[in-house]
Design a protein around this motif. Structure first.
Motif: not given
Length: 271
Positions: A177, A215, A222, A180, A218-220
């Protein structure tokens, strides 16, 4: 991009980027002592960012993640002298010293501005890059000199340089978290969290109920969306800071995820 590098040894190099810029996500396997001759570097870490320019000297501790963006500046290339302080060399240096290091609470980058002793040590290396045959002990003496100067000007640096531990198994969810946005091979993430690649993938799937690749993307994206809306940043800056390697791929992935391109979102925010 035109990149040139000259080596005295594997641990000392003169690095030069002459094109627009160079970007890389890096895990530093050795402590790196860097002196800027010209140009500019932006270093982005999970919880801090730094900008270094001509004359600056800084130390990056080992086993850290960072996004490095190098720029030419004022018509001059990005040029640095880089010295690796390896675990093996540091073990030899400290072998006969009675040093009792304290626990290392943070892994910040250490800036020494343009300290005259360090600058003199590193600048003295430049003529050696033009020599074809260099006595083997010269490079070793220069590295020893640099370590000695660091210890003289920063009494707490022993806590950094004598930290020879390898990463142990740590909280995977918390680490990912926080980190990333760094575009590293999964093997590196495994190493930094104290896991083999197989164990990393297994633990990741159990915790996040998806694959690491999905994952991470998507995190990057966002984070990129947040940077556009809240920080009003430019696509070229956001692209590299959130872990993508080129703008066209980033824009394609962003539109696929949200249904609109970064430029459309920026226009919407402005109005």
């Amino acid at each position: 991009m035109e990149y040139k590098a000259k080596y005295i040894t594997d641990d000392i190099k003169l690095s030069c980027y002459e094109d627009k810029f160079f970007k890389s996500d890096i895990m530093f396997e050795h402590h790196m002592l860097i002196w800027f001759i010209s140009g500019e570097t932006k270093i982005v870490q999970a919880d801090a960012s730094y900008v270094f320019q001509k004359g600056d000297i800084f130390l990056i501790p080992r086993n850290q993640l960072a996004t490095i963006i190098n720029y030419p500046k004022d018509g001059e290339p990005h040029k640095t002298v880089v010295m690796h302080l390896s675990v093996e060399r540091l073990r030899d240096f400290y072998a006969n010293l009675e040093v009792k290091p304290e626990a290392l609470l943070s892994k910040k980058i250490y800036s020494f501005d343009n300290h005259p002793l360090l600058e003199s040590c590193l600048a003295s290396l430049v003529p050696y890059f033009e020599m074809k045959d260099l006595p083997e002990n010269i490079a070793s003496l220069k590295i020893t000199e640099a370590i000695s100067i660091l210890r003289a000007i920063d009494k707490g640096i022993d806590n950094v340089l004598t930290n020879f531990e390898e990463p142990g198994k740590i909280d995977l969810a918390g680490y990912m978290e926080k980190n990333f946005m760094f575009n590293l091979p999964l093997e590196k993430f495994g190493y930094l969290t104290g896991r083999s690649l197989t164990t990393f993938k297994r633990d990741f799937s159990r915790i996040f109920n998806t694959t690491p690749q999905r994952w991470l993307t998507q995190k990057r994206l966002e984070l990129a969306h947040y940077q556009f809306v809240e920080k009003k940043k430019k696509p070229i800056d956001v692209c590299y800071e959130v872990g993508f390697e080129n703008l066209s791929h980033f824009s394609f992935a962003f539109k696929k995820q949200f249904g609109y391109a970064p430029t459309e979102l920026i226009e919407r925010v402005r109005t």
